[in-house]
Design a protein around this motif. Structure first.
Motif, PDB file in Angstrom:
ATOM      1  N   LYS A 195      94.607  28.185  84.407  1.00 60.00           N
ATOM      2  CA  LYS A 195      95.353  28.190  85.668  1.00 60.00           C
ATOM      3  C   LYS A 195      96.845  28.330  85.420  1.00 60.00           C
ATOM      4  CE  LYS A 195      95.711  25.663  90.057  1.00 60.00           C
ATOM      5  NZ  LYS A 195      97.189  25.668  90.226  1.00 60.00           N
ATOM      6  N   TRP A 196      97.377  27.539  84.508  1.00 61.31           N
ATOM      7  CA  TRP A 196      98.813  27.596  84.239  1.00 61.31           C
ATOM      8  C   TRP A 196      99.217  28.933  83.641  1.00 61.31           C
ATOM      9  CZ3 TRP A 196      98.568  22.206  81.471  1.00 61.31           C
ATOM     10  CH2 TRP A 196      98.404  21.208  82.440  1.00 61.31           C
ATOM     11  N   HIS A 197      98.395  29.450  82.723  1.00 58.85           N
ATOM     12  CA  HIS A 197      98.719  30.753  82.133  1.00 58.85           C
ATOM     13  C   HIS A 197      98.689  31.853  83.187  1.00 58.85           C
ATOM     14  CE1 HIS A 197      98.816  33.898  78.967  1.00 58.85           C
ATOM     15  NE2 HIS A 197      98.053  34.558  79.825  1.00 58.85           N
ATOM     16  N   SER A 198      97.672  31.859  84.013  1.00 56.75           N
ATOM     17  CA  SER A 198      97.522  32.934  85.003  1.00 56.75           C
ATOM     18  C   SER A 198      98.551  32.820  86.128  1.00 56.75           C
ATOM     19  CB  SER A 198      96.106  32.944  85.579  1.00 56.75           C
ATOM     20  OG  SER A 198      95.778  31.691  86.155  1.00 56.75           O
ATOM     21  N   GLU A 199      99.144  31.660  86.303  1.00 60.56           N
ATOM     22  CA  GLU A 199     100.239  31.493  87.253  1.00 60.56           C
ATOM     23  C   GLU A 199     101.603  31.702  86.590  1.00 60.56           C
ATOM     24  OE1 GLU A 199      98.141  28.305  90.353  1.00 60.56           O
ATOM     25  OE2 GLU A 199      99.580  27.584  88.863  1.00 60.56           O
ATOM     26  N   ARG A 200     101.597  32.182  85.372  1.00 59.66           N
ATOM     27  CA  ARG A 200     102.808  32.482  84.593  1.00 59.66           C
ATOM     28  C   ARG A 200     103.670  31.234  84.409  1.00 59.66           C
ATOM     29  NH1 ARG A 200     101.239  37.924  83.645  1.00 59.66           N
ATOM     30  NH2 ARG A 200     100.418  38.722  85.584  1.00 59.66           N
ATOM     31  N   ARG A 201     103.013  30.094  84.188  1.00 61.83           N
ATOM     32  CA  ARG A 201     103.735  28.834  84.027  1.00 61.83           C
ATOM     33  C   ARG A 201     103.931  28.442  82.565  1.00 61.83           C
ATOM     34  NH1 ARG A 201     104.413  26.322  88.836  1.00 61.83           N
ATOM     35  NH2 ARG A 201     103.103  27.056  90.560  1.00 61.83           N
ATOM     36  N   VAL A 202     103.367  29.217  81.652  1.00 59.92           N
ATOM     37  CA  VAL A 202     103.434  28.880  80.232  1.00 59.92           C
ATOM     38  C   VAL A 202     104.335  29.883  79.514  1.00 59.92           C
ATOM     39  CG1 VAL A 202     102.123  28.400  78.143  1.00 59.92           C
ATOM     40  CG2 VAL A 202     101.066  28.038  80.390  1.00 59.92           C
ATOM     41  N   LEU A 203     105.382  29.381  78.880  1.00 57.40           N
ATOM     42  CA  LEU A 203     106.285  30.219  78.109  1.00 57.40           C
ATOM     43  C   LEU A 203     106.230  29.778  76.654  1.00 57.40           C
ATOM     44  CD1 LEU A 203     107.368  30.440  81.106  1.00 57.40           C
ATOM     45  CD2 LEU A 203     109.592  30.950  80.103  1.00 57.40           C
ATOM     46  N   LEU A 204     106.122  30.730  75.754  1.00 57.99           N
ATOM     47  CA  LEU A 204     106.077  30.420  74.318  1.00 57.99           C
ATOM     48  C   LEU A 204     107.462  30.064  73.810  1.00 57.99           C
ATOM     49  CD1 LEU A 204     103.600  33.160  73.052  1.00 57.99           C
ATOM     50  CD2 LEU A 204     103.221  30.689  73.082  1.00 57.99           C
ATOM     51  N   ASN A 205     107.499  29.010  73.013  1.00 57.20           N
ATOM     52  CA  ASN A 205     108.740  28.530  72.420  1.00 57.20           C
ATOM     53  C   ASN A 205     108.486  28.296  70.941  1.00 57.20           C
ATOM     54  OD1 ASN A 205     111.263  27.428  71.944  1.00 57.20           O
ATOM     55  ND2 ASN A 205     110.761  25.424  72.819  1.00 57.20           N
ATOM     56  N   GLY A 206     108.455  29.396  70.171  1.00 53.61           N
ATOM     57  CA  GLY A 206     108.085  29.290  68.769  1.00 53.61           C
ATOM     58  C   GLY A 206     106.620  28.914  68.649  1.00 53.61           C
TER      59      GLY A 206
END
Length: 282
Positions: free
Chosen positions: A264-275
Motif C-alpha cells: 500500500k505504501w509503495h503503490s501510494e508513492r510513500r516510500v523513498l529510498l535513502n541508501g
C-alpha cells in the motif's frame, strides 16, 4: 474531475526547498492536498512527498517546470498521476496466505494496484488466478534452467509494464542480474523479524529458541539476500505453550498484514529510498 498528482523528491538539504516547491505549484495553479518532508541529518539529504490537484497546467508543463527547479537544487524527482493504479505482477510458489490476502484487498479496492499477472514456479494457484480473471504464467525453475526462467519472468514483467513486483512467498532466490533489473520495485516478505532466523524453517528455529516474539519483514529485493531496505515489520506475542504449527499460523497472519501495508505504501508513492534505508511518509 480535477487531475491529482503525487510528487516525490530528494536532494541535498538546504534552506528554501519547501518554499521553492510550494511556490512552483502555486504559480501553476496547484492546490496542495497533502505534504510531508524529512531532513536526514546523518546524510544531509532532504526528502519530500506532495500530493496536489492541478487543472490549470498540463502535466508536461509541470514536469518541465520541475526539471528547471531540479537543476537549481540538484534534485531527483518523480511526478505521477494520483488516480493511476500501479501496474503489478505477483510472484508466488506454494504458500497461499499472502497472495490470497493481496487478491482480496485488490478486488475490494483496498490497494491502489492493478494486478496484471501472476507468475509461479508451480501450478497450485492457476485456478485462483482464473477466479480473479488474472493471467497466470507457470514458469518452472531448476538450477539448470534458472537463467532461462528468469528471462521469461522478466519478459512477462516488462510486457505488462509492471512498476511493482511482489514476491508473495516466492521461494526462489533471485539472481544478481534479476535483482538489478527489479531494483527499487520488487518487494519481498520474509517470514521472520530480520535479521533473526534467516534461511529455512524460521518458525522451527524460533520454537527451538523459545522466543517470546515472532515477526515478519517486508523489504526491497537486492542482490544481498534478505538485506534489502526494510519497508515494514511487525511482531506477534508467543509463549511456551505454542507449537510450531501455532507459531506458523500466527506468523502467516503477520506476514500477510506486513506485506499488505508495504504494498500500500509503495503503490501510494510513500516510500523513498535513502541508501540502504527507507523514508516512509505514512
Amino acid at each position: 474531475m480535477t487531475p491529482t498528482y503525487i510528487l516525490t523528491l530528494s536532494c541535498p538539504d538546504q534552506p528554501g526547498i519547501v518554499h521553492g516547491v510550494a511556490g512552483l505549484l502555486f504559480m501553476h495553479g496547484g492546490n496542495i492536498l497533502e505534504a510531508a518532508q524529512y531532513n536526514d541529518e546523518q546524510t544531509g539529504l532532504f526528502f519530500m512527498r506532495v500530493q496536489f490537484a492541478c487543472a490549470k497546467t498540463p502535466r508536461a508543463d509541470l514536469e518541465h517546470a520541475l526539471q528547471e527547479l531540479a537543476a537549481v537544487w540538484t534534485m531527483s524527482f518523480e511526478l505521477h498521476a494520483g488516480a493511476q493504479r500501479m501496474a503489478t505482477v505477483i510472484m508466488v510458489s506454494q504458500h497461499g496466505h499472502c497472495i490470497n490476502d493481496l487478491l482480496f484487498r485488490f478486488k475490494s479496492g483496498l490497494l491502489p494496484i492493478d494486478i496484471k499477472a501472476i507468475v509461479s514456479n508451480h501450478r497450485d494457484f492457476y485456478q485462483l488466478a482464473a477466479s480473479y480473471n488474472i493471467p497466470f504464467h507457470h514458469i518452472p525453475v531448476t538450477a539448470a534452467t534458472k537463467q532461462e526462467a528468469e528471462a521469461k519472468q522478466l519478459e512477462v514483467i516488462r510486457a505488462e509494464g509492471a512498476e511493482l513486483v511482489i514476491l508473495a512467498r516466492y521461494m526462489q532466490v533471485l539472481s544478481d542480474p534479476m535483482c538489478r533489473a527489479l531494483n527499487g520495485r520488487a518487494i519481498n516478505i520474509h517470514h521472520s523479524f530480520l535479521p533473526s532466523f534467516k534461511g529455512a524453517k524460521p518458525y522451527y528455529q524460533a520454537h527451538d529458541r523459545g522466543v517470546k516474539l515472532i515477526g515478519a519483514t517486508a523489504h526491497y529485493v537486492t542482490a544481498d539476500l534478505d538485506e534489502g531496505p526494510i519497508i515494514e515489520q511487525d511482531v506477534a506475542r508467543a509463549d511456551h505453550s505454542l507449537t510450531v504449527d501455532d507459531l506458523t499460523s500466527i506468523g502467516r497472519d503477520t506476514e500477510s498484514q506486513v506485506l499488505a501495508r508495504a504494498v500500500k505504501w509503495h503503490s501510494e508513492r510513500r516510500v523513498l529510498l535513502n541508501g540502504h534505508k527507507t523514508v516512509i511518509f505514512k
